[in-house]
Design a protein around this motif. Structure first.
Motif, PDB file in Angstrom:
ATOM      1  N   TYR A  83       6.988   6.463  -0.277  1.00  0.00           N
ATOM      2  CA  TYR A  83       7.925   5.394   0.040  1.00  0.00           C
ATOM      3  C   TYR A  83       9.314   5.581  -0.568  1.00  0.00           C
ATOM      4  N   GLY A  84       9.468   6.458  -1.517  1.00  0.00           N
ATOM      5  CA  GLY A  84      10.773   6.709  -2.130  1.00  0.00           C
ATOM      6  C   GLY A  84      11.258   5.500  -2.909  1.00  0.00           C
ATOM      7  N   GLU A  85      12.505   5.154  -2.722  1.00  0.00           N
ATOM      8  CA  GLU A  85      13.126   4.037  -3.446  1.00  0.00           C
ATOM      9  C   GLU A  85      12.645   2.672  -2.956  1.00  0.00           C
ATOM     10  N   GLN A  86      11.962   2.607  -1.818  1.00  0.00           N
ATOM     11  CA  GLN A  86      11.465   1.340  -1.277  1.00  0.00           C
ATOM     12  C   GLN A  86      10.197   0.870  -1.986  1.00  0.00           C
ATOM     13  N   CYS A  87       9.642   1.683  -2.849  1.00  0.00           N
ATOM     14  CA  CYS A  87       8.396   1.370  -3.547  1.00  0.00           C
ATOM     15  C   CYS A  87       8.643   0.351  -4.660  1.00  0.00           C
TER      16      CYS A  87
END
Length: 102
Positions: free
Chosen positions: A5-9
């Motif tokens: 998810y990258g930075e959306q996690c």
């Protein structure tokens, strides 16, 4: 999860806080009221003044109305959208529920 998810996690501490809440049988997902959270307090006089200003100039913005009345933009937005039921159509304020004559 960060790899997928990258930075959306979400952060681990947020997930653990949610888990503690659900283990304590909290089933409501809405935010709980917090001390210091702003409340929108309006009286009928303020609502009628905002309605009168909008009826005089249908193209007025919420910021212009807030400056004119010396209240916050958020309060004006709450009055216009939630209490008066107006919405913008082609840059003009229009009631959301129109009668057959309108």
């Amino acid at each position: 999860m960060k790899h997928v998810y990258g930075e959306q996690c979400f952060a681990r501490c947020t997930i653990f806080r949610w888990r503690r809440g659900y283990e304590a049988e909290r089933v409501n997902i809405k935010d709980l009221p917090r001390p210091g959270q702003a409340h929108v307090l309006t009286n009928s006089a303020t609502i009628s003044v905002v309605d009168e200003i909008i009826r005089k100039n249908l193209r007025i913005t919420t910021l212009e109305t807030a400056v004119e009345l010396s209240i916050s933009k958020g309060t004006v937005h709450h009055i216009i959208h939630k209490m008066l039921g107006y919405g913008k159509v082609c840059a003009q304020w229009v009631p959301k529920h129109l009668s057959e004559n309108q």
